[in-house]
Design an enzyme around this catalytic site. Structure first.
Site, PDB file in Angstrom:
ATOM      1  N   ARG A 142       0.853  -1.176   0.000  1.00 46.82           N
ATOM      2  CA  ARG A 142       0.000   0.000   0.000  1.00 46.82           C
ATOM      3  C   ARG A 142       0.892   1.230   0.000  1.00 46.82           C
ATOM      4  O   ARG A 142       1.882   1.294   0.739  1.00 46.82           O
ATOM      5  CB  ARG A 142      -0.942   0.021   1.214  1.00 46.82           C
ATOM      6  N   GLU A 195      -5.949   5.829  -7.030  1.00 51.41           N
ATOM      7  CA  GLU A 195      -5.891   4.955  -8.201  1.00 51.41           C
ATOM      8  C   GLU A 195      -7.198   5.023  -8.970  1.00 51.41           C
ATOM      9  O   GLU A 195      -8.267   5.030  -8.353  1.00 51.41           O
ATOM     10  CB  GLU A 195      -5.605   3.511  -7.761  1.00 51.41           C
ATOM     11  N   HIS A 203      -0.878  -1.149 -10.325  1.00 54.86           N
ATOM     12  CA  HIS A 203      -1.465  -2.060  -9.337  1.00 54.86           C
ATOM     13  C   HIS A 203      -1.808  -3.410  -9.968  1.00 54.86           C
ATOM     14  O   HIS A 203      -2.958  -3.864  -9.959  1.00 54.86           O
ATOM     15  CB  HIS A 203      -2.705  -1.447  -8.671  1.00 54.86           C
TER      16      HIS A 203
END
Length: 316
Positions: free
Chosen positions: A236, A265, A284
């Site tokens: 994270r 994001e 990601h």
């Protein structure tokens, strides 16, 4: 009235092919949303007609205010069994059951090593150089005999440690409650946080983001890293203090930073990280693998079918 199911953030438009939606949910109308809906008002308007929502990880947030405005919603399925962007207490208050799924075989640890090797061997830069007509311009460092520092030695950290050992690295680990015995079981040697950042050729982060871990890596840790060292974060973004990272990249260390996670994001246009020096960025992709998606969506369908049958499983 037939059951209506919304599947959010289907970026690759593959969710429909990853599970038997029609066979397991006969009579249900399932709508797949490929476009991320960031605005809460737009999200509420889009989801108002749905009884069930399937959320992909933390791509879309469901805070109290959004849940309050979705009176028809009765089941919220999140892929995985942990999702910090869902207000589970508020969901219960509004009569929304929250379920999760299995997943995460090895995808994130595999991407971690892709980023480590990409940074250390300068793969992206070499590719661009060859395409531009160039050839060798650097001598790559070796990993064998170097220190691999793992921040957080859980399931993912242990997988990463095994590969480091296979490369002949000295694997060390730290987390707030890690013991020497548990570190040894995970294939690492317990060290202090200061020692890890001061000695690691590669430091890789595998911690859960919580109140006590936010900003875990700041000026002191980044400033202690050796010249020629690398930092990778596939967990994270909030584990690293953003302004400290910005200052470090404006300086001369670490030699490279690999990021698969970001505070917002998708990463907004014009975000400073898009042009930051010495970085390798990934959108990601840690959990975005065929096997994981089959588990995520297959389990989501099973959750919905079990809920319809009055016997919900995998509740959060």
């Amino acid at each position: 009235m037939s059951l209506r199911v919304a599947v959010l953030d289907d970026y690759q438009q593959v969710a429909e092919s990853q599970a038997d939606w029609s066979g397991r949910l006969p009579g249900a109308e399932t709508v797949f949303f490929p476009r991320h809906i960031a605005d809460p008002d737009e999200l509420v308007a889009a989801l108002a007609p749905f009884d069930v929502v399937v959320a992909m990880r933390e791509r879309t947030a469901f805070p109290r205010e959004v849940l309050r405005r979705l009176p028809r919603l009765r089941l919220l399925v999140t892929t995985g069994m942990r999702n910090a962007s869902l207000d589970v207490a508020a969901a219960a208050e509004f009569g929304v059951l929250v379920c999760g799924t299995g997943g995460y075989p090895t995808g994130t640890s595999e991407l971690t090593w892709a980023m480590i090797l990409g940074l250390v061997r300068g793969v992206a830069g070499d590719d661009a150089r060859v395409r531009a007509g160039g050839w060798q311009q650097r001598v790559a460092p070796d990993l064998s005999g170097e220190v691999l520092g793992i921040v957080g030695l859980g399931r993912l950290g242990t997988q990463v440690a095994a590969v480091g050992a296979a490369f002949g690295m000295d694997v060390v680990a730290w987390s707030p409650h890690l013991t020497a015995e548990r570190a040894a079981e995970g294939g690492a040697r317990l060290v202090g946080k200061d020692e890890l950042f001061a000695t690691a050729k590669v430091a890789t982060v595998h911690m859960v983001l919580a109140e006590g871990t936010r900003g875990l890596i700041g000026d002191a840790e980044l400033g202690a890293m050796r010249a020629g060292s690398y930092l990778v974060n596939t967990s994270r973004f909030g584990l690293i203090e953003e302004e400290a990272l910005r200052r470090a990249l404006a300086g001369d260390r670490p030699a490279g930073v690999g990021l698969d996670v970001f505070d917002v994001e998708p990463l907004p246009d014009g975000h400073w990280l898009r042009t930051a020096p010495r970085t390798l960025l990934s959108p990601h992709m840690g959990y975005v693998t065929e096997q994981t998606y089959r588990i995520f969506y297959g389990d989501a369908v099973e959750d919905i079918a079990a809920w319809q049958a009055g016997a919900p499983v995998r509740t959060l």
